[in-house]
Design a protein around this motif. Sequence first.
Motif, PDB file in Angstrom:
ATOM      1  N   VAL A  16       0.846  -1.171   0.000  1.00  0.00           N
ATOM      2  CA  VAL A  16       0.000   0.000   0.000  1.00  0.00           C
ATOM      3  C   VAL A  16       0.892   1.234   0.000  1.00  0.00           C
ATOM      4  O   VAL A  16       1.921   1.273   0.658  1.00  0.00           O
ATOM      5  CB  VAL A  16      -0.936   0.003   1.231  1.00  0.00           C
ATOM      6  CG1 VAL A  16      -1.797   1.255   1.244  1.00  0.00           C
ATOM      7  CG2 VAL A  16      -1.813  -1.238   1.210  1.00  0.00           C
ATOM      8  N   SER A  17       0.509   2.229  -0.751  1.00  0.00           N
ATOM      9  CA  SER A  17       1.349   3.411  -0.919  1.00  0.00           C
ATOM     10  C   SER A  17       1.524   4.161   0.386  1.00  0.00           C
ATOM     11  O   SER A  17       0.710   4.056   1.296  1.00  0.00           O
ATOM     12  CB  SER A  17       0.715   4.329  -1.960  1.00  0.00           C
ATOM     13  OG  SER A  17      -0.393   4.986  -1.386  1.00  0.00           O
ATOM     14  N   PRO A  18       2.592   4.970   0.517  1.00  0.00           N
ATOM     15  CA  PRO A  18       2.822   5.738   1.728  1.00  0.00           C
ATOM     16  C   PRO A  18       2.066   7.054   1.779  1.00  0.00           C
ATOM     17  O   PRO A  18       2.419   7.938   2.542  1.00  0.00           O
ATOM     18  CB  PRO A  18       4.337   5.989   1.663  1.00  0.00           C
ATOM     19  CG  PRO A  18       4.631   6.066   0.208  1.00  0.00           C
ATOM     20  CD  PRO A  18       3.709   5.062  -0.432  1.00  0.00           C
ATOM     21  N   ALA A  19       1.048   7.217   0.967  1.00  0.00           N
ATOM     22  CA  ALA A  19       0.273   8.458   0.980  1.00  0.00           C
ATOM     23  C   ALA A  19      -0.341   8.672   2.355  1.00  0.00           C
ATOM     24  O   ALA A  19      -0.643   7.727   3.075  1.00  0.00           O
ATOM     25  CB  ALA A  19      -0.832   8.389  -0.081  1.00  0.00           C
ATOM     26  N   ALA A  20      -0.533   9.928   2.715  1.00  0.00           N
ATOM     27  CA  ALA A  20      -1.096  10.245   4.023  1.00  0.00           C
ATOM     28  C   ALA A  20      -2.508   9.678   4.146  1.00  0.00           C
ATOM     29  O   ALA A  20      -3.327   9.808   3.239  1.00  0.00           O
ATOM     30  CB  ALA A  20      -1.128  11.757   4.204  1.00  0.00           C
ATOM     31  N   ALA A  21      -2.787   9.046   5.290  1.00  0.00           N
ATOM     32  CA  ALA A  21      -4.097   8.440   5.512  1.00  0.00           C
ATOM     33  C   ALA A  21      -5.160   9.523   5.648  1.00  0.00           C
ATOM     34  O   ALA A  21      -5.039  10.415   6.484  1.00  0.00           O
ATOM     35  CB  ALA A  21      -4.067   7.573   6.770  1.00  0.00           C
ATOM     36  N   ASP A  22      -6.207   9.442   4.851  1.00  0.00           N
ATOM     37  CA  ASP A  22      -7.269  10.445   4.882  1.00  0.00           C
ATOM     38  C   ASP A  22      -8.535   9.857   4.272  1.00  0.00           C
ATOM     39  O   ASP A  22      -9.015  10.320   3.231  1.00  0.00           O
ATOM     40  CB  ASP A  22      -6.824  11.698   4.126  1.00  0.00           C
ATOM     41  CG  ASP A  22      -7.681  12.921   4.455  1.00  0.00           C
ATOM     42  OD1 ASP A  22      -8.532  12.815   5.357  1.00  0.00           O
ATOM     43  OD2 ASP A  22      -7.503  13.952   3.797  1.00  0.00           O
ATOM     44  N   PRO A  23      -9.104   8.810   4.897  1.00  0.00           N
ATOM     45  CA  PRO A  23     -10.245   8.110   4.309  1.00  0.00           C
ATOM     46  C   PRO A  23     -11.474   8.981   4.056  1.00  0.00           C
ATOM     47  O   PRO A  23     -12.262   8.704   3.156  1.00  0.00           O
ATOM     48  CB  PRO A  23     -10.561   7.014   5.333  1.00  0.00           C
ATOM     49  CG  PRO A  23      -9.277   6.808   6.064  1.00  0.00           C
ATOM     50  CD  PRO A  23      -8.634   8.153   6.127  1.00  0.00           C
ATOM     51  N   MET A  24     -11.644  10.059   4.858  1.00  0.00           N
ATOM     52  CA  MET A  24     -12.785  10.956   4.670  1.00  0.00           C
ATOM     53  C   MET A  24     -12.394  12.252   3.953  1.00  0.00           C
ATOM     54  O   MET A  24     -13.180  13.182   3.865  1.00  0.00           O
ATOM     55  CB  MET A  24     -13.423  11.283   6.029  1.00  0.00           C
ATOM     56  CG  MET A  24     -14.108  10.097   6.672  1.00  0.00           C
ATOM     57  SD  MET A  24     -15.541   9.497   5.742  1.00  0.00           S
ATOM     58  CE  MET A  24     -16.689  10.840   5.926  1.00  0.00           C
TER      59      MET A  24
END
Length: 340
Positions: A16-24
Amino acid sequence: MRGLKILLACLALGAVSPAAADPMLTGFAYPFPVKRFTFESQKQELSMAYMDVAPSGIGNGHTAVLLHGKNFCAATWESTIRALREAGFRVVAPDQVGFCKSTKPQRYQYGLHELAKNTHRLLEAIGVTNPIIIGHSMGGMLAFRYALMYRDEMSALVTVNPIGLEDWKAKGVPFVSIDELYAGELKKTDAQIKEYQRTTYYDGQWRPEFDRWVDMLAGMYQGEEGAAVAWNQALTSDMVFNQPVVYEFPNIRVPTLLLMGAKDNTAIGKARASEAVKAELGKYEKLGPRTAEAIPNSTLVMFDDLGHSPQVQEPEKFNQTLIENLEKILAQKEKSKTAK
């Protein structure tokens, strides 16, 4: 819990990519203020995020409602919203339930008819009547369903490279379970997302401004809540695969504008089809004319050099074409009304 374990395992493997977690998408800025429509559906309280943008100057009295695609959000319509408001339109752009800034329920029976009803309820709540419904990709498929359900309550229909112009299952794409779709969603990386967008959305081209949309999508899959995003994506993949609208095109009775990037090759499930089947899917240069022939009172505009997302790939060209054709449709409707 099982989904979380799979997600953590994927993180450990670097899948899974290291992009910042921001599901919403709380940290992802939309171009205009975001409002919320809260309602009850399927015995639960849900919330749809939406932008409601007033026209610049004197409005023309029409409202354009923009429906996003499966790998997109309301924000992806940014340039089109700005162009439409400058042309005098009120613009409403919602995030559908299960997507982007809207609720991602753990349980929901997804259907195109259900999403159309949710959208209709939103428009009723904010006082929109006789809208112009504009849908891209999955949103185009949803727009077709909306037009079939509410044809007497809208001014016009516009679809931009809609999916669902062919029945993938009937053409030989194998069925897979929702559990299998979910497992596949959990493994998505930003590199995979970018490559898919490059080859499908932009005809093999890439510009730095496209990175924003990769970051938007990839970030939603991260963190503990990312599993909910993957689950809803799996449910909606099952929805579009198993709810074709192509057979009902002759029943559409509203003036329709079809805007198609001819270089598009989108077909749900194409990757799991045989090479022979795969070669026959997603040919928008053929699907566009075929769709226009099937829908009464429709106008087709093909962008010969553009892919699945013409409104992002070449926004100025797209927006000019959209507005010019919308004005023609609305003028013709007004002329017909006066003649009566």
